[in-house]
Design an enzyme around this catalytic site. Sequence first.
Site: not given
Length: 241
Positions: A203, A141, A206, A134
């Site tokens: 995830e 996200d 993500h 990130h």
Amino acid sequence: MKPYQTVPICDRGEPLVPIPWDRFALVQPHPYQVLGAPYGDQSPYSLRAGVLAALIEAQHSLQGQRPGWRLQVFDAFRPLAVQRFMVEHTFLEQVQARGWQAEALTAAQRDAVMAEVVQFWAVPSDDPATPPPHSTGAAVDITLVTAADDPVDMGSPIDEVSPRSHPNHFAAAATARAQAVHAHRTLLNQVMESAGFRRHPNEWWHFSLGDQLWAWQRRQETGSDKFLAHYGRASVDLWVQ
């Protein structure tokens, strides 16, 4: 060090640009700012220019299948200080969930909690060769909302530290709700992949394009080491207001 952090970075120098409020649903107020995460004057709703262009393409693909639906951005760019803040916050949450006291943890307890946290959170490395995804401005996200701006059931909240966060957690479940959740996760992944993104293995929310994790995944898919990371840690001089 995670396997993807060995991928070389050849930064394209693209600017960080704002995610347009009129095109995407953005979570407001921003969840990490509410917690006190130290963004300073930098916006979490920013991405590298090429990544934003791909996100727009992904939303077009989504709306071709579900008219009126939109991608909802939960989080995008994170300064390194924010990554560090959130890792520490999540660590303490997990300690408290176990009924432990942070100041009384044994080394084994600390290691056990951190091992769980780093399944979902990148270590906030100061080394420019190993930036958190990130912090490059190349990871986002996201979830889905309907044409009425109602949240689509994805089975678990973003950032949940549990097996439910794994993308295929509901794939084998027989209930109607579980199958709907898996279908929603599959749809999200399909539209993002159609624009070039790749999903985090742990995830459902993500996705990245051009960072080290993306390049590592492309190498795994193709068996070729030609893929490099296009984006390293984003610096202040890349910021476009």
